[in-house]
Design a protein around this motif. Structure first.
Motif, PDB file in Angstrom:
ATOM      1  N   MET A   1      11.403  43.327  85.138  1.00 22.43           N
ATOM      2  CA  MET A   1      12.127  44.474  85.240  1.00 22.43           C
ATOM      3  C   MET A   1      11.417  45.520  84.779  1.00 22.43           C
ATOM      4  SD  MET A   1      15.943  45.319  83.265  1.00 22.43           S
ATOM      5  CE  MET A   1      15.008  44.818  81.564  1.00 22.43           C
ATOM      6  N   LYS A   2      11.255  46.964  85.527  1.00 23.11           N
ATOM      7  CA  LYS A   2      10.400  47.780  85.076  1.00 23.11           C
ATOM      8  C   LYS A   2      11.293  48.970  84.142  1.00 23.11           C
ATOM      9  CE  LYS A   2       7.788  51.721  86.615  1.00 23.11           C
ATOM     10  NZ  LYS A   2       7.201  52.624  88.010  1.00 23.11           N
ATOM     11  N   VAL A   3      10.680  48.946  82.998  1.00 27.45           N
ATOM     12  CA  VAL A   3      11.241  49.787  81.883  1.00 27.45           C
ATOM     13  C   VAL A   3      10.227  50.759  81.535  1.00 27.45           C
ATOM     14  CG1 VAL A   3      12.087  50.073  79.612  1.00 27.45           C
ATOM     15  CG2 VAL A   3      12.418  47.834  80.968  1.00 27.45           C
ATOM     16  N   VAL A   4      10.487  52.222  81.846  1.00 34.42           N
ATOM     17  CA  VAL A   4       9.916  53.305  81.489  1.00 34.42           C
ATOM     18  C   VAL A   4      10.205  53.791  80.158  1.00 34.42           C
ATOM     19  CG1 VAL A   4       9.045  55.701  82.262  1.00 34.42           C
ATOM     20  CG2 VAL A   4       9.616  53.906  84.104  1.00 34.42           C
ATOM     21  N   VAL A   5       9.415  53.974  79.127  1.00 30.18           N
ATOM     22  CA  VAL A   5       9.394  54.484  77.739  1.00 30.18           C
ATOM     23  C   VAL A   5       9.019  55.760  77.454  1.00 30.18           C
ATOM     24  CG1 VAL A   5       9.393  53.625  75.331  1.00 30.18           C
ATOM     25  CG2 VAL A   5       9.338  52.054  77.051  1.00 30.18           C
ATOM     26  N   ILE A   6       9.916  56.788  77.555  1.00 27.47           N
ATOM     27  CA  ILE A   6       9.672  58.273  77.395  1.00 27.47           C
ATOM     28  C   ILE A   6       9.460  58.275  76.024  1.00 27.47           C
ATOM     29  CG2 ILE A   6      10.359  60.470  77.535  1.00 27.47           C
ATOM     30  CD1 ILE A   6       9.964  59.176  80.286  1.00 27.47           C
ATOM     31  N   GLY A   7       8.461  58.681  75.806  1.00 23.55           N
ATOM     32  CA  GLY A   7       7.906  58.749  74.006  1.00 23.55           C
ATOM     33  C   GLY A   7       7.230  57.455  73.776  1.00 23.55           C
ATOM     34  N   GLY A   8       6.746  56.845  74.704  1.00 19.51           N
ATOM     35  CA  GLY A   8       6.142  55.393  74.539  1.00 19.51           C
ATOM     36  C   GLY A   8       4.714  55.281  73.681  1.00 19.51           C
ATOM     37  N   SER A   9       4.226  56.554  73.402  1.00 19.80           N
ATOM     38  CA  SER A   9       3.059  56.665  72.569  1.00 19.80           C
ATOM     39  C   SER A   9       3.561  56.828  71.172  1.00 19.80           C
ATOM     40  CB  SER A   9       2.031  57.734  72.935  1.00 19.80           C
ATOM     41  OG  SER A   9       2.538  58.656  72.937  1.00 19.80           O
ATOM     42  N   GLY A  10       4.603  57.137  70.723  1.00 15.63           N
ATOM     43  CA  GLY A  10       5.183  57.161  69.516  1.00 15.63           C
ATOM     44  C   GLY A  10       5.493  55.983  68.563  1.00 15.63           C
ATOM     45  N   LEU A  11       5.854  56.394  67.157  1.00 17.41           N
ATOM     46  CA  LEU A  11       6.239  55.251  66.488  1.00 17.41           C
ATOM     47  C   LEU A  11       7.281  53.957  67.005  1.00 17.41           C
ATOM     48  CD1 LEU A  11       6.042  54.070  63.329  1.00 17.41           C
ATOM     49  CD2 LEU A  11       7.846  55.651  63.093  1.00 17.41           C
ATOM     50  N   ILE A  12       8.101  54.677  67.535  1.00 16.28           N
ATOM     51  CA  ILE A  12       9.202  53.711  68.079  1.00 16.28           C
ATOM     52  C   ILE A  12       8.790  53.124  69.416  1.00 16.28           C
ATOM     53  CG2 ILE A  12      11.577  53.269  68.701  1.00 16.28           C
ATOM     54  CD1 ILE A  12      11.273  53.432  65.718  1.00 16.28           C
ATOM     55  N   GLY A  13       8.575  54.094  70.211  1.00 15.86           N
ATOM     56  CA  GLY A  13       8.103  53.902  71.767  1.00 15.86           C
ATOM     57  C   GLY A  13       6.942  52.752  71.788  1.00 15.86           C
ATOM     58  N   SER A  14       6.077  52.995  70.963  1.00 13.44           N
ATOM     59  CA  SER A  14       4.891  51.879  70.994  1.00 13.44           C
ATOM     60  C   SER A  14       5.224  50.621  70.977  1.00 13.44           C
ATOM     61  CB  SER A  14       3.641  52.568  70.184  1.00 13.44           C
ATOM     62  OG  SER A  14       3.890  52.642  68.868  1.00 13.44           O
ATOM     63  N   LYS A  15       6.182  50.649  69.765  1.00 11.20           N
ATOM     64  CA  LYS A  15       6.673  49.251  69.475  1.00 11.20           C
ATOM     65  C   LYS A  15       7.655  48.670  70.475  1.00 11.20           C
ATOM     66  CE  LYS A  15       6.656  50.475  64.443  1.00 11.20           C
ATOM     67  NZ  LYS A  15       5.949  49.505  63.881  1.00 11.20           N
ATOM     68  N   VAL A  16       8.459  49.643  71.298  1.00 10.81           N
ATOM     69  CA  VAL A  16       9.302  49.073  72.312  1.00 10.81           C
ATOM     70  C   VAL A  16       8.544  48.549  73.401  1.00 10.81           C
ATOM     71  CG1 VAL A  16      11.171  49.966  73.785  1.00 10.81           C
ATOM     72  CG2 VAL A  16      11.079  50.741  71.569  1.00 10.81           C
ATOM     73  N   VAL A  17       7.634  49.411  73.601  1.00  8.49           N
ATOM     74  CA  VAL A  17       6.522  49.018  74.747  1.00  8.49           C
ATOM     75  C   VAL A  17       5.987  47.443  74.627  1.00  8.49           C
ATOM     76  CG1 VAL A  17       4.365  49.275  75.910  1.00  8.49           C
ATOM     77  CG2 VAL A  17       6.014  51.216  75.624  1.00  8.49           C
ATOM     78  N   LYS A  18       5.568  47.219  73.352  1.00  6.58           N
ATOM     79  CA  LYS A  18       5.004  45.978  73.122  1.00  6.58           C
ATOM     80  C   LYS A  18       6.016  45.054  73.020  1.00  6.58           C
ATOM     81  CE  LYS A  18       2.249  43.907  69.208  1.00  6.58           C
ATOM     82  NZ  LYS A  18       3.085  42.673  68.939  1.00  6.58           N
ATOM     83  N   LEU A  19       7.281  45.145  72.459  1.00  6.52           N
ATOM     84  CA  LEU A  19       8.270  44.047  72.358  1.00  6.52           C
ATOM     85  C   LEU A  19       8.542  43.630  73.872  1.00  6.52           C
ATOM     86  CD1 LEU A  19      10.358  45.350  69.433  1.00  6.52           C
ATOM     87  CD2 LEU A  19       9.150  43.209  69.615  1.00  6.52           C
ATOM     88  N   LEU A  20       8.690  44.704  74.754  1.00  9.90           N
ATOM     89  CA  LEU A  20       9.325  44.429  76.038  1.00  9.90           C
ATOM     90  C   LEU A  20       8.222  43.627  77.011  1.00  9.90           C
ATOM     91  CD1 LEU A  20      10.945  47.614  77.001  1.00  9.90           C
ATOM     92  CD2 LEU A  20      12.190  45.611  76.613  1.00  9.90           C
ATOM     93  N   GLY A  21       7.007  44.045  76.563  1.00 12.34           N
ATOM     94  CA  GLY A  21       5.887  43.543  77.373  1.00 12.34           C
ATOM     95  C   GLY A  21       5.877  41.986  77.104  1.00 12.34           C
ATOM     96  N   GLU A  22       6.068  41.848  75.754  1.00 11.04           N
ATOM     97  CA  GLU A  22       5.810  40.300  75.173  1.00 11.04           C
ATOM     98  C   GLU A  22       7.267  39.497  75.767  1.00 11.04           C
ATOM     99  OE1 GLU A  22       3.734  41.175  70.696  1.00 11.04           O
ATOM    100  OE2 GLU A  22       5.982  40.899  70.945  1.00 11.04           O
ATOM    101  N   HIS A  23       8.520  39.984  76.318  1.00 13.73           N
ATOM    102  CA  HIS A  23       9.301  39.373  76.736  1.00 13.73           C
ATOM    103  C   HIS A  23       9.285  39.549  78.302  1.00 13.73           C
ATOM    104  CE1 HIS A  23      10.922  39.819  72.771  1.00 13.73           C
ATOM    105  NE2 HIS A  23      11.639  38.622  72.789  1.00 13.73           N
TER     106      HIS A  23
END
Length: 251
Positions: A1-23
Motif C-alpha cells: 500500500m502506498k501511503v503519502v505522509v504530508i509533513g513526513g520530515s517532522g517529529l510525528i511524520g518521520s516516525k509514521v514513515v518509519k513505522l509504516l515502512g517497517e510494516h
C-alpha cells in the motif's frame, strides 16, 4: 500500500514513515524539503499518483491567528482536491483533543476548520485527536512565561509520547477509514501547572510555576477538562512519562 505522509520530515511524520515502512508499506514523506508544497499545490499531483492513503501531520510555521487559519484551510483544501483527482481512498489527519471546546483559540479554531473540510470533502477519512506531547513541556513553559514566572491553569492534563501518537496514526492509516475521529492520550492524568513545574525542576530551570486559573493556553482560558478526553473511548498510550524520560536521557 502506498501511503503519502504530508509533513513526513517532522517529529510525528518521520516516525509514521518509519513505522509504516517497517510494516511493509510504501511510505513516502512529502514536505517542502521534498518538493511538495500543500499551500501552493506544487508537487501534489506527482506525489499522490498511485497513492492509497494520505496522512496529514503537517503544521503551520506561524501560530498567529490569521496565519494558522490560512495554512490549515488552504493546505487542506489543496490536498483534498488533489486526493480526489488521484482517487485516494483514505485521508488520515492529526488534530488535537479539545479543539472543538476552545473557541477563543485561533490555533484550535483553525484545527476545527481543518476537520470540517475533511468531514465535508467526500474523501473517506479518519481524524486522530491527540493530547499534548511529552516533548513539548519546555515549549509550553516558554509560551506561558511572564517575567520569571510561568502562569498555567490548574486543570487536567494528560500528555502523551510522540511515539505513541505516531503508532496511533500509523494504525489508522493501515486500517479502513471510519469517517469519524478517535482520541489518544497518555496513560496518566496530572494537573497542568504541576506537570510543567516538574518538567522545569528536572531541567534545573529556576522559573516558578504559578497556578493561574485565568492564564490562557493558545488564547483560550481552560476549564477542568478542556484539553483531555471527556469520555471512556480514548485510546491510551503505552508509554508513561517516567519511561519516556528515562529513554530520552539514554538517547
Amino acid at each position: 500500500m502506498k501511503v503519502v505522509v504530508i509533513g513526513g520530515s517532522g517529529l510525528i511524520g518521520s516516525k509514521v514513515v518509519k513505522l509504516l515502512g517497517e510494516h511493509g508499506h510504501e511510505a513516502v514523506p512529502a514536505s517542502p524539503q521534498t518538493g511538495v508544497n500543500t499551500l501552493t499545490g506544487e508537487g501534489l499531483d506527482e506525489v499522490l499518483a498511485g497513492a492509497d492513503v494520505v496522512v496529514d501531520v503537517s503544521n503551520s510555521p506561524s501560530f498567529a491567528d490569521d496565519d494558522v487559519m490560512q495554512f490549515f484551510t488552504t493546505s487542506t483544501t489543496n490536498l483534498l482536491e488533489a486526493e480526489r483527482k488521484a482517487g485516494v481512498d483514505h485521508h488520515v489527519a492529526l488534530s488535537i483533543v479539545g479543539c472543538d471546546r476552545a473557541p477563543d483559540s485561533g490555533y484550535l479554531r483553525a484545527k476545527v476548520a481543518q476537520e470540517r473540510l475533511i468531514e465535508e470533502s467526500g474523501v473517506p477519512y479518519c481524524i486522530v485527536r491527540a493530547t499534548q506531547f511529552f516533548e513539548f513541556g519546555k515549549a509550553i513553559a516558554d509560551s506561558a512565561t511572564v517575567g520569571d514566572e510561568v502562569h498555567l491553569p490548574p486543570v487536567a492534563f494528560q500528555p502523551i509520547a510522540s511515539d505513541d501518537v505516531a503508532s496511533a496514526v500509523g494504525r489508522m492509516a493501515a486500517g479502513e477509514p471510519i469517517n469519524g475521529h478517535v482520541e489518544v492520550a497518555g496513560p496518566a492524568r496530572y494537573r497542568f501547572d504541576e506537570f510543567i513545574a516538574g518538567v522545569l525542576d528536572h531541567l534545573g530551570d529556576p522559573r516558578r510555576v504559578v497556578a493561574d486559573p485565568q492564564a490562557p493556553y493558545f488564547g483560550q482560558v481552560l476549564v477542568e477538562e478542556s484539553i483531555v478526553p471527556t469520555d471512556d473511548g480514548a485510546a491510551l498510550g503505552a508509554t508513561s512519562y517516567e519511561e519516556w524520560l528515562a529513554r530520552s536521557e539514554q538517547r
